[in-house]
Write an enzyme that holds these catalytic residues in place. Structure first.
Site, PDB file in Angstrom:
ATOM      1  N   GLU A 115      68.220  59.542  26.568  1.00 45.07           N
ATOM      2  CA  GLU A 115      67.852  58.844  27.601  1.00 45.07           C
ATOM      3  C   GLU A 115      67.234  57.435  27.160  1.00 45.07           C
ATOM      4  OE1 GLU A 115      65.221  60.390  30.358  1.00 45.07           O
ATOM      5  OE2 GLU A 115      66.863  62.119  30.569  1.00 45.07           O
ATOM      6  N   LYS A 117      64.387  54.876  26.718  1.00 41.20           N
ATOM      7  CA  LYS A 117      62.865  55.096  26.799  1.00 41.20           C
ATOM      8  C   LYS A 117      62.584  53.626  27.658  1.00 41.20           C
ATOM      9  CE  LYS A 117      58.706  56.405  24.637  1.00 41.20           C
ATOM     10  NZ  LYS A 117      57.952  55.230  25.024  1.00 41.20           N
ATOM     11  N   ASP A 119      60.307  50.611  29.076  1.00 45.49           N
ATOM     12  CA  ASP A 119      59.258  49.972  28.928  1.00 45.49           C
ATOM     13  C   ASP A 119      58.544  49.704  30.298  1.00 45.49           C
ATOM     14  OD1 ASP A 119      57.127  49.024  27.599  1.00 45.49           O
ATOM     15  OD2 ASP A 119      57.970  47.517  26.647  1.00 45.49           O
ATOM     16  N   TYR A 226      62.777  60.298  35.943  1.00 43.04           N
ATOM     17  CA  TYR A 226      63.460  61.036  34.535  1.00 43.04           C
ATOM     18  C   TYR A 226      62.841  62.518  34.360  1.00 43.04           C
ATOM     19  CZ  TYR A 226      59.203  58.820  32.493  1.00 43.04           C
ATOM     20  OH  TYR A 226      57.980  58.438  32.152  1.00 43.04           O
ATOM     21  N   LYS A 315      61.574  55.529  18.535  1.00 38.49           N
ATOM     22  CA  LYS A 315      61.027  54.213  18.849  1.00 38.49           C
ATOM     23  C   LYS A 315      61.917  53.214  18.237  1.00 38.49           C
ATOM     24  CE  LYS A 315      57.004  54.662  21.233  1.00 38.49           C
ATOM     25  NZ  LYS A 315      55.864  54.303  20.517  1.00 38.49           N
ATOM     26  N   CYS A 409      39.738  15.539  25.966  1.00 35.43           N
ATOM     27  CA  CYS A 409      41.382  15.662  25.780  1.00 35.43           C
ATOM     28  C   CYS A 409      41.958  15.069  24.507  1.00 35.43           C
ATOM     29  CB  CYS A 409      41.842  14.895  27.143  1.00 35.43           C
ATOM     30  SG  CYS A 409      43.400  15.163  27.163  1.00 35.43           S
ATOM     31  N   CYS A 412      44.243  12.046  26.021  1.00 28.15           N
ATOM     32  CA  CYS A 412      43.560  10.862  26.632  1.00 28.15           C
ATOM     33  C   CYS A 412      42.092  10.557  26.397  1.00 28.15           C
ATOM     34  CB  CYS A 412      43.787  10.865  28.120  1.00 28.15           C
ATOM     35  SG  CYS A 412      43.055  12.217  28.999  1.00 28.15           S
ATOM     36  N   CYS A 427      41.519  19.001  31.433  1.00 30.09           N
ATOM     37  CA  CYS A 427      41.161  17.526  31.484  1.00 30.09           C
ATOM     38  C   CYS A 427      41.481  17.163  32.871  1.00 30.09           C
ATOM     39  CB  CYS A 427      42.187  16.987  30.761  1.00 30.09           C
ATOM     40  SG  CYS A 427      42.447  15.186  30.834  1.00 30.09           S
ATOM     41  N   CYS A 432      45.994  11.212  33.156  1.00 28.63           N
ATOM     42  CA  CYS A 432      46.250  11.861  31.553  1.00 28.63           C
ATOM     43  C   CYS A 432      47.662  11.775  31.496  1.00 28.63           C
ATOM     44  CB  CYS A 432      45.686  12.979  31.534  1.00 28.63           C
ATOM     45  SG  CYS A 432      46.129  13.930  29.786  1.00 28.63           S
TER      46      CYS A 432
END
Ligand code: IVH
Length: 668
Positions: A115, A117, A119, A226, A315, A409, A412, A427, A432
């Site tokens: 099957e 796997k 995630d 499952y 895996k 910043c 600017c 900022c 800006c």
């Protein structure tokens, strides 16, 4: 109406409204009205406990946010799996099986189920008499968190099983989020200055571990079953492959990409197939799970402390690599938030060269204790932005340098501020240029008006050349201005102008989301369109009137008012109107029609409808027409002499309707 009838009526009503609120995120009644119905039902059930319906919504937490997660004990432990990293590991796995069974089993009897796997996050669902009673996380395997209310908001998890279910059944499976949905969620989070989820597992876990189930409900989570805790509770099933078909018949979603492998050689072939398929799947997988198919053999093999002997996880090689952190760049986002970006020595991660990765914010840098010159682990999860996972401390030689957030910043030079309680350094200069450029890029991007030809690079060019300084400027661009730019020609200018023209009548929700107002993503923008129906009314809406809209909170409401009252914004809107830009209300996709969210395919000969008419009915009722059988399709309407498509749809566990049932569904 007597009390028994009223209880039945209230049960149905509260269930329907809870579903609309928690699952569809589309309530029809005010919260107060819902509470009144809920409490009336609660009171009547207290008075006549014997009349309470078994599926009463009062037995399901979900109406109110939970105080905290309580712990639940799994009746049987939820084990994890050992890992195999090579074909050799798989052969060794089979050798162990034989040794354990004392070679008393002929090799042909060892059949495996291979099957995907998935995630995501492992959960357990407890069904009693076919009703979903409890849902929990795996926790430490013996005790997990009670997330019943959260799991109940997942549309594909049945609250009630169909068919022949045993009195008690503990179903195990994975809650996950599809790639596209994760991408959209991360975009929405970025808009609200929240860090993105690094992978589907984090997204699923983060969405389920929300004390308020309404937040879980707004997240596009899905579920695959499952396993069953106790194979003795799966009557008539000899093994894993049969179990999955049986799950389907009970209404539980399962992943149908399962291979029956009569030998380890076939298991290895399945792994190669799954690896090749990996990137075409709409969800992330991190490998394959191989299970001895026969329940009788599973019983004999039993489990070790942490994992069963009869299963193993293969895996995929981790999409991780180590490289050096060369420098940190500080980017100014659309809302002024400063994002530190790692500049890395280029390294290949899962087939893609990575030279930049987000560091999210200052807190993350401190938490990971990153320093310039460090050797770091970089990870790429699917389509998600590459991320620096951690430092390899052992590789330090003492020359590494601390990373300091800038005080001004970088674009600017305005002093930066960090608001207490927020992770972002910002900022706050509204003029800006970096913020302006980012806003323009967002406005034309897919998340905005999706103007073809005005992608990031071109927008940067238009901005630096001075042709476009603000949003209205986009709509007064002329061909001769564009055609002379470096890299442009008549053709590309023509194309961009055509796309700009097409964007002059955007749906209001799209337009509002494109503006990039803080805390106003797609969902809030759609709410504004549905309730206020014109740009003028959004512009003039008061804080109070915005707060009356269900789904719009304090932060979004004040952000909208502040934005709409900015004199510069007012001027923009006037210039936009002059340039013929008129957002249109009332065209937004409706999610309250009988076929909303359904993808419908027709097959066989229909008795009363022509195909064209049938397709039109689907669209008129909020659905989409599928052209071929696929996982995306949700429903097959089968006429006379339906053939292979019908068989395939059954295999995929899709909803199958006759023509009559279809017509019934759309109230015809
Ligand atoms: S079976 C005792 N099947 O992988 C067997 N697990 O490392 C229990 N997972 O915690 C698991 N897809 O979260 C099984 N098709 C699948 C799976 C799967 C994903 C996850 C699950 C489990 C972990 C094991």
């Amino acid at each position: 109406m007597n009390d028994a009838q009223r209880i039945r009526e209230l049960t149905a009503l509260v269930k329907e409204h809870a579903h609309r609120y928690f699952v569809l995120d589309d309530p029809l009644i005010a919260d107060g009205e819902y509470d009144r119905l809920f409490h009336e039902l609660l009171a009547l059930e207290k008075q006549y406990p014997e009349l309470a319906q078994p599926d009463s919504p009062t037995r399901r937490p979900g109406a109110a946010p939970l105080e905290g997660f309580s712990q639940v004990e799994h009746r049987l432990p939820m084990l994890s799996l050992e890992n195999a990293f090579s074909a050799g590991d798989l052969r060794a796995f089979e050798d162990r099986l034989f040794r354990f069974l004392n070679q008393a089993v002929p090799r042909e009897m060892l059949v495996y189920a291979a099957e995907l796997k998935i995630d995501g996050l492992a959960v357990e669902l407890v069904y009693e008499q076919g009703l979903l009673r409890q849902g929990s996380t795996r926790g430490d395997g013996n005790r997990g968190e009670d997330i019943t209310a959260q799991l109940m908001t997942i549309a594909t998890i049945p609250h009630q099983l169909h068919g022949d279910f045993p009195p008690l059944m503990e179903v195990r499976g994975e809650v996950y989020m599809e790639r596209q949905d994760l991408l959209a969620l991360n975009q929405e989070r970025a808009l609200n200055d929240l860090p993105p989820f690094a992978n589907p597992r984090n997204a699923a876990a983060g969405s389920l571990r929300q004390l308020d189930p309404a937040i879980t409900a707004a997240r596009p989570l899905k579920f695959f079953a499952y396993a069953i805790a106790d194979t003795g509770h799966a009557p008539g099933c000899d093994g894993q492959i049969q179990l999955l078909s049986w799950f389907l018949s009970l209404g539980l979603p399962v992943n149908t990409l399962v291979r029956r492998c009569p030998s380890v050689a076939e298991v290895i072939a399945a792994f190669d197939q799954f690896s090749a398929l990996r990137h075409a799947l709409p969800y992330e997988i991190d490998g394959m799970v191989v299970k001895v198919d026969s329940f009788a053999l599973q019983q004999r093999l039993g489990s070790k402390a942490r994992a069963p002997r009869w299963a193993i996880a293969c895996k995929f090689p981790a999409i991780q690599a180590t490289t050096r952190l060369l420098a940190v760049d500080f980017q100014v986002g659309r809302t002024g938030a400063i994002t530190p970006v790692a500049i890395l020595a280029p390294v290949e991660v899962g087939g893609v060269t990575v030279s930049r990765a987000t560091l999210h914010n200052d807190d993350e840098i401190q938490r990971k204790d990153l320093r310039i010159g460090d050797t770091v682990f970089v990870q790429r999860a699917g389509d998600v932005i590459p991320e620096v996972v951690k430092v390899v401390v052992e590789k330090r030689n003492g020359t590494e340098q601390a990373i300091a957030m800038p005080s001004h910043c970088p674009v600017c030079a305005h002093p930066l501020v960090r608001v207490e309680g927020e992770s972002a350094t910002r900022c706050v200069n509204p003029h800006c240029p970096a913020q302006r450029l980012r806003s323009l890029i967002h406005f034309c991007s897919k998340a905005g008006l999706d103007i073809d030809g005005l992608g990031k690079k071109n927008m940067e060019q238009l901005f630096t050349s001075g042709l476009v300084a603000d949003i209205p400027d986009i709509f007064s661009l002329r061909r001769e201005q564009l055609a002379v730019l470096e890299g442009w020609g008549d053709k590309s200018a023509e194309k961009a102008l055509a796309a700009i023209n097409e964007a002059r009548h955007p749906p209001l929700a799209k337009f509002l989301a494109a503006l990039g107002i803080r805390f106003v993503g797609e969902v809030t923008a759609a709410l504004l369109e549905q309730t206020l129906l014109s740009l003028e009314r959004v512009m003039d809406a008061s804080l109070e009137s915005l707060l009356e809209i269900a789904g719009i909170g304090e932060q979004a409401a004040s952000s909208i008012v502040e934005y709409m009252h900015d004199p510069e914004v007012r001027l923009w809107f006037a210039r936009l109107a002059q340039a013929g830009v008129v957002p249109q209300a009332g065209q937004a996709v409706r999610d309250d029609l009988p076929l909303s969210g359904q993808v419908v395919l027709f097959t066989g000969t229909l008795a009363t409808l022509s195909r064209t008419e049938a397709k039109k009915l689907v669209k008129d009722n909020g659905g989409t027409v599928a052209t071929a059988i696929s996982q995306k399709m949700t429903c097959l309407v089968a006429g006379e002499k339906a053939g292979s498509k019908l068989t395939k749809a059954k295999e995929l566990g899709k909803m199958i309707l006759t023509e009559q049932e279809f017509l019934h569904l759309i109230h015809r």
